[in-house]
Write a protein that holds these residues in place. Structure first.
Motif, PDB file in Angstrom:
ATOM      1  N   ALA A 192     -45.627   3.596  80.887  1.00  0.00           N
ATOM      2  CA  ALA A 192     -46.092   3.181  79.561  1.00  0.00           C
ATOM      3  C   ALA A 192     -46.690   1.783  79.591  1.00  0.00           C
ATOM      4  O   ALA A 192     -47.642   1.475  78.860  1.00  0.00           O
ATOM      5  CB  ALA A 192     -44.935   3.236  78.568  1.00  0.00           C
ATOM      6  N   LYS A 249     -40.805  12.512  75.863  1.00  0.00           N
ATOM      7  CA  LYS A 249     -41.198  13.083  74.568  1.00  0.00           C
ATOM      8  C   LYS A 249     -40.963  12.088  73.436  1.00  0.00           C
ATOM      9  O   LYS A 249     -41.795  11.939  72.530  1.00  0.00           O
ATOM     10  CB  LYS A 249     -40.406  14.366  74.311  1.00  0.00           C
ATOM     11  N   TRP A 251     -40.729   8.758  73.676  1.00  0.00           N
ATOM     12  CA  TRP A 251     -41.683   7.655  73.800  1.00  0.00           C
ATOM     13  C   TRP A 251     -43.071   8.074  73.320  1.00  0.00           C
ATOM     14  O   TRP A 251     -43.741   7.326  72.603  1.00  0.00           O
ATOM     15  CB  TRP A 251     -41.771   7.153  75.233  1.00  0.00           C
ATOM     16  N   ASN A 252     -43.521   9.247  73.709  1.00  0.00           N
ATOM     17  CA  ASN A 252     -44.855   9.705  73.320  1.00  0.00           C
ATOM     18  C   ASN A 252     -44.999   9.765  71.803  1.00  0.00           C
ATOM     19  O   ASN A 252     -46.031   9.375  71.243  1.00  0.00           O
ATOM     20  CB  ASN A 252     -45.139  11.081  73.930  1.00  0.00           C
ATOM     21  N   SER A 253     -43.953  10.249  71.135  1.00  0.00           N
ATOM     22  CA  SER A 253     -43.993  10.304  69.671  1.00  0.00           C
ATOM     23  C   SER A 253     -44.013   8.900  69.081  1.00  0.00           C
ATOM     24  O   SER A 253     -44.779   8.599  68.156  1.00  0.00           O
ATOM     25  CB  SER A 253     -42.785  11.087  69.141  1.00  0.00           C
ATOM     26  N   GLN A 256     -47.352   7.082  69.475  1.00  0.00           N
ATOM     27  CA  GLN A 256     -48.416   7.621  68.630  1.00  0.00           C
ATOM     28  C   GLN A 256     -48.069   7.584  67.142  1.00  0.00           C
ATOM     29  O   GLN A 256     -48.797   8.136  66.318  1.00  0.00           O
ATOM     30  CB  GLN A 256     -48.723   9.058  69.053  1.00  0.00           C
ATOM     31  N   VAL A 274     -46.486  10.937  80.417  1.00  0.00           N
ATOM     32  CA  VAL A 274     -46.409   9.830  79.469  1.00  0.00           C
ATOM     33  C   VAL A 274     -47.791   9.643  78.860  1.00  0.00           C
ATOM     34  O   VAL A 274     -48.794   9.574  79.577  1.00  0.00           O
ATOM     35  CB  VAL A 274     -45.942   8.541  80.176  1.00  0.00           C
ATOM     36  N   VAL A 275     -47.847   9.586  77.535  1.00  0.00           N
ATOM     37  CA  VAL A 275     -49.132   9.486  76.851  1.00  0.00           C
ATOM     38  C   VAL A 275     -49.889   8.244  77.318  1.00  0.00           C
ATOM     39  O   VAL A 275     -49.331   7.166  77.464  1.00  0.00           O
ATOM     40  CB  VAL A 275     -48.928   9.455  75.318  1.00  0.00           C
ATOM     41  N   GLN A 288     -48.126  19.483  81.483  1.00  0.00           N
ATOM     42  CA  GLN A 288     -47.662  19.442  80.086  1.00  0.00           C
ATOM     43  C   GLN A 288     -46.728  20.605  79.811  1.00  0.00           C
ATOM     44  O   GLN A 288     -46.924  21.678  80.334  1.00  0.00           O
ATOM     45  CB  GLN A 288     -48.875  19.528  79.149  1.00  0.00           C
TER      46      GLN A 288
END
Length: 288
Positions: A192, A249, A251-253, A256, A274-275, A288
């Protein structure tokens, strides 16, 4: 000029005095050697002082420049015991043999890392190193964690991913506060930190550690509660991959700006990317 004890030209048993041991440790012990373990050298010193120490084939080894490669714990034992000990001294060794010396107390990568939180940094390197194809996997646990990665590969990975060191305090604090798995959390944070969402890490850490003033669907609170409920499983080797995916999941939320109701680990799902890492991650190994 320091008058160092002379080394034999060939392997030879030498009576090493505490003064000799001190000089070699002070002037010939490179910083690349592992961190000294007081458990080991105090045990050696006790045996030496009591007369229980036995002379064997194990001794101390120096490279071609006279720098210590192996035996710093035995030398420290001699130094603090105050007793002279006969020991095999081996000169002119190749530095490349360093990783395989001292089989009785095998050097771990964590012992060689001179950084804070070195144990979790080394564990995280085993994950992120194989994820990013920094070596050919030897033995992957659950297709995720290389249990037999070489020390040199782990050290190389830590050098390539300095974020493992800089993010380690957050992973450590989150574990103390909520039981969040340290190595897997650290792998998510390190990735990240290389994305456009890096500025959100500070607030992520604050909420995850404190657990205060958050919406019930805040990804940080949902993750925190999940680890509180399943701390034993998610903190174990068997739950390592699941814990990584749950953290990724969440962290990605968070990154964003999305809320979540629950965090689920789905059977058969791949490793969650990781996004923001799509610009630099190996696509075929992260799915994914």
């Amino acid at each position: 000029m320091i008058d160092l004890p002379s080394l034999p030209t060939d392997p030879k048993y030498v009576v090493i005095t505490p003064e000799m041991a001190d000089l070699w440790l002070t002037h010939c012990n490179p910083s690349s050697n592992r961190v000294l373990s007081d458990t080991f050298y105090e045990r050696y010193a006790k045996a030496m002082a009591s007369g229980a120490w036995k002379t064997t084939h194990q001794g101390i080894a120096f490279d071609k420049k006279g720098m210590l490669l192996d035996g710093q714990h035995r030398l420290m034992g001699i130094k603090i015991s105050g007793v002279s000990i006969e020991m095999l001294v081996i000169p002119n060794c190749n530095a490349e043999t360093f990783d395989v010396l001292d089989a009785g107390n095998r050097r771990q990568a964590a012992q060689l890392l001179k950084v804070p939180h070195r144990v979790i940094v080394a564990a995280a390197a085993r994950i992120i190193g194989q994820m990013y194809k920094m070596w050919d996997p030897v033995t992957l646990f659950d297709g995720f964690y290389d249990t037999r990665a070489s020390t040199s590969d782990i050290l190389k990975t830590v050098a390539a991913w300095p974020e493992l060191v800089s993010m380690a305090p957050i992973a450590s604090a989150a574990y103390r506060a909520a039981g969040v798995n340290q190595p897997t959390h650290l792998v998510v944070l390190a990735q990240a930190a290389r994305t456009e969402h890096a500025e959100r890490i500070e607030d992520w850490a604050s909420g995850l550690i404190s657990g205060a003033n958050m919406d019930q669907k805040d990804p940080r609170l949902v993750l925190r509660n999940r680890f509180f409920r399943e701390r034993v499983l998610l903190g174990s080797s068997a739950g390592r991959r699941t814990s990584y995916n749950l953290i990724a999941k969440s962290w990605n939320s968070w990154a964003q700006g999305k809320l979540v109701g629950t965090l689920k680990a789905l059977e058969g799902e791949g490793i969650i990317p990781v996004v923001g890492t799509e610009k630099f991650r190996p696509q075929e190994r992260l799915t994914q």
